[in-house]
Design an enzyme around this catalytic site. Structure first.
Site, PDB file in Angstrom:
ATOM      1  N   GLU A 312       1.082  -1.353  -0.122  1.00 29.97           N
ATOM      2  CA  GLU A 312       0.111   0.048   0.062  1.00 29.97           C
ATOM      3  C   GLU A 312       0.917   1.234  -0.060  1.00 29.97           C
ATOM      4  OE1 GLU A 312      -4.093  -1.034   1.889  1.00 29.97           O
ATOM      5  OE2 GLU A 312      -2.626  -0.720   3.418  1.00 29.97           O
ATOM      6  N   CYS A 411     -11.040   2.795   5.787  1.00 28.62           N
ATOM      7  CA  CYS A 411     -10.259   3.787   6.411  1.00 28.62           C
ATOM      8  C   CYS A 411     -10.597   4.963   5.562  1.00 28.62           C
ATOM      9  CB  CYS A 411      -9.004   3.642   6.482  1.00 28.62           C
ATOM     10  SG  CYS A 411      -8.129   3.038   4.965  1.00 28.62           S
TER      11      CYS A 411
END
Lengths: 648, 648
Positions: A312, A411
């Site tokens: 990520e 998130c």
């Protein structure tokens, strides 16, 4: 409590109202659709009920780590709700938060500890894996939500609860004997602690933030030690390297932006906070060095960060693939946080240029026009059947890469929501006698300067055109320096003061007008906003021979719905005129770009999959293309999309 | 025993010797370096010792499935060794195989069962998961190795052992009551059984192959039933869909090539085998339909198959990314197997064109010039630090995508080796009175035709030039049809018979010369072999605006070592002359392509990562480029590589 006064500070939310324009529209949707949608999802997925400790929960069999950071998602939603409530009374929403606060209060342990997972599910594992389990990260997000909510509503309860928890943490972690010399695998608490310091004036919160940043990456590694305590071999770390969490070496020794990009952005924002407050030259140098590396080697034109799904995060310089770009919404949010702090550390418009790039492109793309669907990854090209982050897409069935209502790891949605709700704080920064304008949007702002109180009203249709009017209201003539940002993308502009041209070269991105300001003073700023053909650095292999269209801060894209399929065959000639026109029917009114392109394709294809080009006989057929703002892509019928267009 | 005589058959290995040329060089390296290297790895990784059942093994904690198909790797090595021994006595190698055969003999169970894993490690799990555990696949590869070894050496033991095992399988699986109606998740045994049928004349082996193919994909699904027997929910299948293993519907209903590409290729080869032997029109139609779909929608120009790592296989039409291409070496091998069988089913040069494409590009690329390093994936573009199939590459450290000595899943190295060893069988096919030439290489071949025995000697430097000479030896004048393949890539050629031009248009890719052939007859075939600029179908988005250079069957690539970095900025103008020249110092002598290109780059780059193209001012600098055969890439110093080059 505000930062050291030689540095500018952001105008607080209570001092500014967004009164319309693009951000006004996004705020309305945020309030009416996004915040309720996120609450429904928090509720449906057990994140609200997790606070009810009377409901005994079992360790989930899969995706356990996700459950470990439930609290952060809720914390971000509280923060988003707080910003909305600060501007717009909403008894239903306020009751939702207050009910939650009651649950949080009951969930707090006698020693101050506060975490739904490690209280209810695996209480014996508390503080045993800072590297992976997000305990301090959760605390940070809850803390940010608490500070925002207590400030917005004047209700001290939530901030008091969190302060108790932070005191518990401060007792456990620190440099002293008997304290654990740890820090979080996912930075976030650092900037949250600085925020608590500014809210309370309690220096010890700042000191803890600084400790976390100074301790990070020291040898012997805390994460190694902690892994051995769990009976694990540190070499078995699933992410292979502490670069993943920027803990491979002390921050002052780090040369390049690396690892998980959200972690990086939050950490670097915290670093800037500490540098502002301490004046630490080495830390300031570090922040600038990492900034330069990230923005000149590792940033998409959309302000997206982190090309790779695997970590990520970041890979290496100029590695910016488009279709497989991860470019997480949260990463661009962390970039905006960091950029604003870099400006405060080192007042220069170049930081705000990047902040603006992130806000007007990837961050806005994070949410659908309807306010209820979200992007986690933000590719710069998309193709039917291709979801580069879902292994079996394109195989089991036709799927498009589209915004989702929610994610297993959600998130991004509340992160987007809190940024939109607090966008007002990104418009201005101030010192005692200077007002910096950063972003332009319909708004009314109130400033308490050393010379007195003034208000500034902005009227503009930015980013759709570059006409900006600022009206000064001041009960009495007030001396200050009005520093108007001339964006980095802007090659020419006109500025007038009460109708008379004002000609001063900008300095570090700002034109300074120092004078005695009076009620009714009018500033007219016109930023010329032609369509620009942007080129990437010649080492960005994916963008070779291609241009991206940008107008003002907004990056554009082609969608199949406007231009037909096979967008890869569309080429924009050097010479073709490009025109921006307002389309009042598209997404409530946005500027689109049109122009002449050519489609280079064989009129027919009768051969094999491959054939000699002289047999295929591709022809160049003139077509009119239409590009829309990237941030509104994927709001109409699914199909291809691309930002980088062939040029020649 | 040979296939139905109306269909051509491949010339058996014993009838042909490769006497030099590219394949001769590769066979020498295969014998001297590759086969020993693979044996060392089999030994080092426990694959040889696995046959010693007195060594009790535990279930491995990780990568368990890999251990389940140990036997297949060994089977393929035995097959490779057999082909080498058939042509070149090697007592050391033969003893290695014979020692192994002794171990295999001892490992066979009283009921004929033969599998190291499910005898020694998890004996209670025998035949409980055909979908995932490769039991029949192992049997297939062992069987192929056994048939080849017994034929090469005249030692019947290994084939006898395997025949006992196959009899055991044939008892257990089949249409009758009391039999399991199963088939393997990984097809392979089907074509192996047909091979056993041809070796023994025992029709029941053919019938079992046909049964496996007919049963595959029927409803209710065997894999569903079997999963339930294991107490699993079939919906939890990790690969999500039985398309992965081509078992989502009966083969006759399948419309597109789908799923894991090696499984697909082996299955379709088996389908062609059954169609040849049965004359089943629907099955023939199916084979042609899947062929057309695969070769016109889903095949790289290198003959690579399967763009996706996720399923090691196919995605959807025209989805052919270059840098992330999976294109497993084994998949192209399965394509060559299938192509040869398609020709036998439907004698047309278009199948051999694809076979040749796979052999001269991806398959040859599967092994290094030194013979001891292997590619599993075969991307068509490569970039320093990028290993698209290793999650953390480019993050933890600088790594290049290079050939490896071995793999956790080492299916490709011995597969490459057996193809190189048996390449002679791909040069010719015959019927009773026709000799088809497919590939051209220095060789001597012996044919037993209905009219008598003849030999053909080939002399050529193919694929480096298109001059081919065939000399006929015949003890007495012999009538037959010599069908000379004119490759699909060839636009013009000259053919002479004993010095006189022979002008007949080719039919389905072959020029037929029917005559009474005599000792000393000479054929000279010149295939014009200019450099071709190849274009991909206009829906292949990754190749838009690009060309690949191909000369004869060989696809070329640019490497950084020859052309400098930033290959993406290199453009080959429409008009530039391209020249092929022999470089005697490169890899023992290969043709390279040179020509004029332009590098389109800004002379300096002083701006941000992105800037308006008129400010960047890219210039076109003429350069001479040098392209090498794709199959020899990554044999010199690491750097960028690309097949598809910008054109304009």
């Amino acid at each position: 409590m505000t930062p050291r006064r030689e540095h500018p500070v952001a105008l607080p939310l209570e001092n500014i109202d967004i009164t319309g324009g693009l951000w006004g529209e996004r705020q309305t949707i945020n309030r009416d659709r996004t915040i309720p949608a996120i609450y429904r999802q928090l509720k449906a997925t057990g994140r609200i009920d997790a606070w009810d400790l009377s409901r005994k929960r079992e360790r989930p069999k899969r995706h356990t780590v996700i459950y470990m950071f439930f609290d952060s998602d809720t914390g971000k939603w509280v923060e988003a709700a707080a910003y909305s409530l600060a501007k717009h009374a909403d008894p239903v929403l306020e009751k939702q938060v207050d009910d939650l606060v009651s649950m949080v209060q009951k969930a707090q342990q006698p020693d101050g500890y506060l975490n739904t997972y490690f209280t209810n599910v695996e209480p014996d594992k508390r503080w045993t894996n800072l590297r992976d389990w997000h305990e301090l990260y959760n605390a940070g997000h809850l803390l940010e939500g608490a500070v925002a909510y207590s400030k917005a509503t004047g209700k001290p309860a939530l901030q008091d609860i969190l302060t108790r928890y932070i005191d518990h943490i401060a007792e456990r972690f620190g440099p002293d004997e008997g304290q654990r010399h740890g820090y979080c695998g996912h930075p976030e608490i650092e900037l949250a602690l600085v925020r608590l310091y500014y809210a309370t004036g309690e220096r010890r919160y700042f000191d803890l933030a600084k400790y976390f940043i100074d301790e990070r990456g020291k040898q012997p590694s805390y994460f190694d030690m902690e892994a051995r305590e769990r009976g694990e071999d540190p070499a078995d770390f699933w992410a292979e390297t502490y670069r993943y969490c920027q803990a491979h070496q002390p921050i002052r020794e780090q040369q390049t932006a690396t690892g998980h990009s959200v972690r990086a952005g939050y950490l670097y924002a915290g670093v800037a906070d500490i540098a502002i407050e301490t004046g630490d030259a080495a830390l300031t140098e570090t922040a600038k060095r990492l900034w330069d590396d990230l923005t000149t080697h590792q940033m998409y034109i959309t302000g997206g960060l982190g090309p790779a799904r695997s970590n990520e995060g970041f890979t290496f310089a100029y590695d910016l693939p488009n279709e497989t770009a991860y470019a997480e919404t949260c990463a661009s949010i962390s970039l905006a946080f960091w950029a604003q702090r870099m400006f405060h550390l080192d007042p220069d418009g170049r930081y705000i240029d990047v902040m603006e790039r992130a806000l007007y492109n990837t961050i806005l793309a994070g949410c659908s026009w309807d306010g209820e669907h979200f992007f986690y990854a933000n590719p710069l090209a998309s193709y039917p059947n291709v979801n580069p982050h879902e292994p079996f897409s394109g195989i089991t069935s036709a799927r498009h890469f589209r915004r989702e209502e929610w994610f297993l790891c959600p998130c991004c949605p509340p992160n987007y929501s809190r940024v939109v709700g607090s966008i007002g704080t990104y418009l201005y920064s101030t010192t005692a006698d200077t007002i910096y304008t950063h972003l332009y949007n319909d708004s009314r702002a109130h400033f308490a300067l050393s010379g007195g109180e003034v208000q500034i009203a902005q009227q503009t249709n930015y980013p759709w055109d570059g006409e900006i009017r600022l009206s000064i209201q001041a009960a009495q003539p007030t001396a200050f320096d009005l520093a108007l940002r001339i964006p980095g993308w802007c090659r020419s502009y006109r500025l007038s003061l009460n109708g008379a041209p004002f000609e001063t070269a900008p300095s570090q991105g700002y034109v300074h007008i120092r004078r005695q300001w009076r009620e009714g003073d009018q500033i007219a700023l016109t930023l010329d906003m032609p369509v620009e053909r942007m080129m990437a650095h010649p080492q960005v292999r994916e963008d070779a021979g291609r241009i991206a269209l940008q107008r003002g801060p907004v990056v554009y894209c082609l969608e199949e719905v406007d231009n037909g399929a096979n967008l890869a065959n569309l080429t924009i000639p050097h010479s073709s005129a490009l025109t921006a026109v307002m389309d009042p029917d598209l997404f409530g009114g946005v500027s689109v770009i049109t122009g002449e392109a050519v489609r280079i394709e064989p009129p027919t294809w009768s051969g094999d999959l491959y054939q000699p080009i002289d047999r295929a006989a591709p022809a160049a057929v003139p077509v009119t293309f239409r590009a829309i703002p990237y941030f509104f892509w994927a709001n109409r019928q699914p199909g291809e999309m691309r930002v980088w267009i062939r040029e020649g």
